[in-house]
Motif scaffolding. Structure first.
Motif, PDB file in Angstrom:
ATOM      1  N   ALA A 134       2.175 -41.285  69.156  1.00  0.00           N
ATOM      2  CA  ALA A 134       0.917 -40.655  68.281  1.00  0.00           C
ATOM      3  C   ALA A 134      -0.129 -40.177  69.289  1.00  0.00           C
ATOM      4  O   ALA A 134      -0.913 -39.028  69.129  1.00  0.00           O
ATOM      5  CB  ALA A 134       0.670 -41.286  67.098  1.00  0.00           C
ATOM      6  N   ALA A 135      -0.645 -41.024  70.305  1.00  0.00           N
ATOM      7  CA  ALA A 135      -1.675 -40.851  70.809  1.00  0.00           C
ATOM      8  C   ALA A 135      -1.348 -39.347  72.175  1.00  0.00           C
ATOM      9  O   ALA A 135      -2.061 -38.764  72.019  1.00  0.00           O
ATOM     10  CB  ALA A 135      -2.240 -41.916  71.699  1.00  0.00           C
ATOM     11  N   GLU A 137       0.904 -37.127  71.202  1.00  0.00           N
ATOM     12  CA  GLU A 137       0.821 -35.877  70.808  1.00  0.00           C
ATOM     13  C   GLU A 137      -0.440 -35.455  70.233  1.00  0.00           C
ATOM     14  O   GLU A 137      -0.758 -34.161  70.140  1.00  0.00           O
ATOM     15  CB  GLU A 137       1.547 -36.230  69.212  1.00  0.00           C
ATOM     16  N   ALA A 138      -1.434 -36.285  69.862  1.00  0.00           N
ATOM     17  CA  ALA A 138      -2.808 -35.887  69.598  1.00  0.00           C
ATOM     18  C   ALA A 138      -3.405 -35.373  70.867  1.00  0.00           C
ATOM     19  O   ALA A 138      -4.139 -34.372  70.888  1.00  0.00           O
ATOM     20  CB  ALA A 138      -3.601 -37.124  69.199  1.00  0.00           C
ATOM     21  N   ALA A 139      -3.276 -35.820  72.023  1.00  0.00           N
ATOM     22  CA  ALA A 139      -3.812 -35.352  73.336  1.00  0.00           C
ATOM     23  C   ALA A 139      -3.339 -33.913  73.435  1.00  0.00           C
ATOM     24  O   ALA A 139      -3.766 -33.006  73.966  1.00  0.00           O
ATOM     25  CB  ALA A 139      -3.636 -36.263  74.523  1.00  0.00           C
ATOM     26  N   ALA A 141      -2.320 -31.829  71.335  1.00  0.00           N
ATOM     27  CA  ALA A 141      -2.664 -30.963  70.287  1.00  0.00           C
ATOM     28  C   ALA A 141      -4.160 -30.584  70.719  1.00  0.00           C
ATOM     29  O   ALA A 141      -4.619 -29.345  70.495  1.00  0.00           O
ATOM     30  CB  ALA A 141      -2.695 -31.470  68.861  1.00  0.00           C
ATOM     31  N   ALA A 142      -4.942 -31.432  71.186  1.00  0.00           N
ATOM     32  CA  ALA A 142      -6.353 -31.256  71.681  1.00  0.00           C
ATOM     33  C   ALA A 142      -6.531 -30.239  72.725  1.00  0.00           C
ATOM     34  O   ALA A 142      -7.242 -29.305  72.891  1.00  0.00           O
ATOM     35  CB  ALA A 142      -7.038 -32.489  71.926  1.00  0.00           C
TER      36      ALA A 142
END
Length: 154
Positions: A134-135, A137-139, A141-142
């Motif tokens: 999840a971390a 994927e969030a990075a 996306a950012a």
């Protein structure tokens, strides 16, 4: 002299491949050299059968298709190494569990035969936890949002 008559073969290679495909197991996990596996092997003793576990490191993969084999090495009592070769799609294998993945740079790990103790250890590859995925994927996306923002200004 009578001439030899050739008997036509029904689809030759295609028929052979179809038979082989029907014999292949569907529940086989992906196995690579360096993996630690636990196998449940069906052993016949006289009239009755029992299931015996065999756990060790995969040191060799060989062949392909229905004839694919792999060799598993474990250290038995008193430090004696035991190697067994199994057919991957054999009905004698009840279950194949991959316990651990290791980072190796070779397909055949014969050098483990001469080693024992710490020198025989392999570097473990740990699967990512859900939080790490999840971390990541969030990075990503950012980064994408930042790239779009910069692209829109120019």
């Amino acid at each position: 002299m009578a001439e030899k008559q050739e008997i036509p073969k029904p689809a030759g290679r295609a028929l052979l491949e179809a038979v082989e495909r029907s014999q292949m197991r569907k529940d086989v996990p992906e196995i690579k050299s360096g993996d630690t596996v636990r196998l449940l092997v069906r052993i016949g003793e006289g009239k009755d059968e029992r299931v015996q576990p065999f756990e060790g490191v995969v040191i060799r993969l060989h062949g392909g298709g229905v004839n694919q084999t792999f060799t598993v090495r474990r250290i038995a009592a008193h430090g004696i190494g035991v190697e067994r070769t199994f057919l991957l799609h054999s009905p004698r294998l009840e279950k194949i569990e991959v316990l651990r993945h290791a980072r190796v740079r070779r397909k055949q790990l014969y050098y483990l035969r001469e080693r024992s103790g710490k020198s025989a250890r392999l570097k473990e590859i740990r699967p990512m936890r859900k939080a790490e995925i999840a971390a990541r994927e969030a990075a990503a996306a950012a980064r994408e949002a930042l790239a779009e923002e910069r692209g829109g200004e120019e």
